[in-house]
Enzyme design. Structure first.
Site, short mmCIF file in Angstrom:
data_model
loop_
_atom_site.label_atom_id
_atom_site.label_comp_id
_atom_site.label_asym_id
_atom_site.label_seq_id
_atom_site.Cartn_x
_atom_site.Cartn_y
_atom_site.Cartn_z
N GLU A 51 56.81 32.49 45.95
CA GLU A 51 55.48 32.64 45.33
C GLU A 51 55.49 33.88 44.43
O GLU A 51 56.24 34.83 44.69
CB GLU A 51 54.46 32.77 46.48
CG GLU A 51 53.07 33.21 46.13
CD GLU A 51 52.24 32.14 45.45
OE1 GLU A 51 52.69 31.63 44.41
OE2 GLU A 51 51.13 31.85 45.94
N ASP A 52 54.65 33.86 43.39
CA ASP A 52 54.62 35.01 42.47
C ASP A 52 53.94 36.23 43.09
O ASP A 52 54.48 37.33 43.10
CB ASP A 52 53.95 34.64 41.14
CG ASP A 52 52.55 34.02 41.31
OD1 ASP A 52 52.12 33.79 42.47
OD2 ASP A 52 51.89 33.77 40.29
N ILE A 53 52.72 36.03 43.61
CA ILE A 53 51.94 37.20 44.06
C ILE A 53 51.06 36.85 45.26
O ILE A 53 50.48 35.76 45.31
CB ILE A 53 51.10 37.76 42.88
CG1 ILE A 53 50.34 39.02 43.28
CG2 ILE A 53 50.16 36.73 42.29
CD1 ILE A 53 49.78 39.80 42.09
N LYS A 70 49.84 42.63 46.41
CA LYS A 70 48.82 43.57 45.93
C LYS A 70 48.24 44.35 47.09
O LYS A 70 47.97 43.77 48.15
CB LYS A 70 47.72 42.77 45.24
CG LYS A 70 47.18 43.41 44.00
CD LYS A 70 46.08 42.57 43.40
CE LYS A 70 46.52 41.86 42.16
NZ LYS A 70 45.40 41.25 41.41
N ASP A 117 49.95 34.56 34.94
CA ASP A 117 49.06 34.29 33.80
C ASP A 117 47.65 34.83 34.00
O ASP A 117 47.25 35.20 35.10
CB ASP A 117 48.95 32.78 33.58
CG ASP A 117 48.02 32.12 34.61
OD1 ASP A 117 48.21 32.38 35.82
OD2 ASP A 117 47.09 31.41 34.21
N ARG A 157 52.26 34.06 30.25
CA ARG A 157 53.46 33.64 31.00
C ARG A 157 54.71 33.92 30.17
O ARG A 157 55.80 34.05 30.69
CB ARG A 157 53.39 32.14 31.34
CG ARG A 157 52.26 31.77 32.30
CD ARG A 157 52.53 30.39 32.91
NE ARG A 157 51.32 29.77 33.44
CZ ARG A 157 50.82 29.98 34.65
NH1 ARG A 157 51.42 30.81 35.46
NH2 ARG A 157 49.73 29.36 35.04
P1 IMP Z 1 45.30 35.12 47.13
O1 IMP Z 1 44.92 33.83 47.78
O2 IMP Z 1 44.10 36.03 46.99
O3 IMP Z 1 46.46 35.79 47.78
O4 IMP Z 1 45.67 34.78 45.62
C1 IMP Z 1 46.90 34.30 45.27
C2 IMP Z 1 46.91 33.68 43.90
O5 IMP Z 1 45.95 34.32 43.01
C3 IMP Z 1 48.25 33.89 43.25
O6 IMP Z 1 49.13 32.84 43.56
C4 IMP Z 1 47.90 33.95 41.78
O7 IMP Z 1 47.86 32.64 41.25
C5 IMP Z 1 46.51 34.53 41.73
N1 IMP Z 1 46.52 35.99 41.44
C6 IMP Z 1 46.08 36.98 42.25
N2 IMP Z 1 46.22 38.18 41.65
C7 IMP Z 1 46.78 37.95 40.44
C8 IMP Z 1 47.17 38.83 39.36
O8 IMP Z 1 47.07 40.07 39.39
N3 IMP Z 1 47.70 38.20 38.27
C9 IMP Z 1 47.86 36.86 38.19
N4 IMP Z 1 47.50 36.01 39.18
C10 IMP Z 1 46.96 36.55 40.30
#
Ligand code: IMP
Length: 224
Positions: free
Chosen positions: A140-142, A172, A200, A206
């Protein structure tokens, strides 16, 4: 495989100003749209090299069982590709064994009704039963709050994989975190919106090589 020690994660501090964008190659169409370069493409590659090594040896030392790597699109595609290239490089250079790798690609869709059940809709994998008995590595990216990953794991675990590990490039630091900790983390970053290296903002950025913090101008320009 030991669980991840957060004290040993590569942390980018909250007061890190990154690098001025004009000292790096940023496409003209993003001029002014990012406020700094937080992680250069080179540093991303160097860090992924170590993550690939960690992942390779964890599985190598655990009996060299096949690994089923799942890329979470779209944001994870660059990380996935670079990570697997490096794991495959290690595979090619070992004479006394290797870790067979298969791949899948998914996209996630959260529906309102899945919010309550804590599940996520997985698009792209026709038959999730194929995960049964496999050692799954989700790439996964983030991880921001961790809610998406919690839901994805909840869904995947229903299909009885042998094991599930998660590798994310960025985690994060946010007060909204669910507390979820992945197995492999590239960088822990401040609570800022970052773009580039396949991450993105409304499908833009991207095509930016480095990971950058989006600027107010960028947010306004690509607002939908
Ligand atoms: P979570 O469910 O809050 O952990 O969010 C995860 C998803 O939110 C990631 O897979 C990204 O698609 C998006 N996301 C959260 N923060 C960022 C960011 O800083 N840049 C780009 N996408 C983000």
């Amino acid at each position: 495989m030991a669980s991840l020690d957060l004290d040993r994660v590569l942390k980018i501090s909250d007061d890190c100003e990154g690098f001025p964008t004009d000292l790096f190659c940023v496409p003209k169409h993003y001029e002014g749209c990012v406020s700094n370069v937080l992680i250069t493409h080179g540093t991303i590659q160097d860090r992924i090299e170590k993550l690939a090594r960690d992942i390779f040896y964890d599985f190598y030392n655990q009996g060299k069982e096949p690994l089923h790597a799942i890329c979470v699109l779209k944001g994870g595609y660059k990380f996935f590709s670079d990570l697997l290239d490096k794991v495959n490089g290690l595979n090619s250079n070992h004479n006394d064994g290797s870790v067979p790798i298969s791949v899948d690609f998914i996209r996630l869709k959260s529906y309102e009704n899945t919010e309550s059940s804590g599940e996520v809709n997985i698009i792209g994998l026709d038959n999730l039963d194929c995960l049964q008995g496999k050692n799954v590595l989700i790439v996964e990216d983030i991880i921001d709050t961790g809610k998406t990953m919690n839901k994805l794991l909840n869904t995947i675990n229903k299909y009885n994989p042998k094991s599930v590990k998660v590798a994310c490039l960025l985690r994060k630091r946010t007060p909204l975190s669910s507390g979820y900790i992945p197995d492999y983390v590239g960088f822990e970053i401040p609570d800022k919106f970052v773009v580039g290296y396949a991450l993105d903002y409304n499908e833009y950025f991207r095509d930016l090589l480095h990971i950058c913090v989006i600027s107010k101008q960028g947010i306004d320009k690509f607002k939908v």
